[in-house]
Design a protein around this motif. Sequence first.
Motif: not given
Length: 138
Positions: A5, A57, A110, A119, A121-122
């Motif tokens: 990370k 995603y 982001h 939590k 994510r990019w």
Amino acid sequence: GLVFKKAMDSLFASELRKSHHKLKVFKGFLIGMDFSGQKSERLYIQLAGPTIQVKIYVEDLNAEHSCKYVPEDSKTFGRWGTAVKIIPLGNANAPSFSIGMMLNIRVIDHCTYARNPRKDRWIFDINPALKRTQSGSS
């Protein structure tokens, strides 16, 4: 884990301060696609440099290309729902993606998760890298 990370954060954070046309274009290869339905649908990209793996995603890909990506001929393999090629529904101009394809990758956002703010994510935009013709032009 935490080291991964930190590496991603240090690599990608500066991209968020740039205008879209100045974003760094990372090169990478599509090495996997998960359409199992057991977790969110995703693509796995191996960046060419630095050599790290990122997840894309499909919901982000759908939003970026204004379509819905599905496995070609609805074919997936194994318990992980591995797809070999995905195609766009609803946008004839959106690209298809296949395992092994070279890609251009840009960091576009982001985010943190509403249910767990620790939590994050990019979010990336990906497009097929243009192949050179024999004369050297794209």
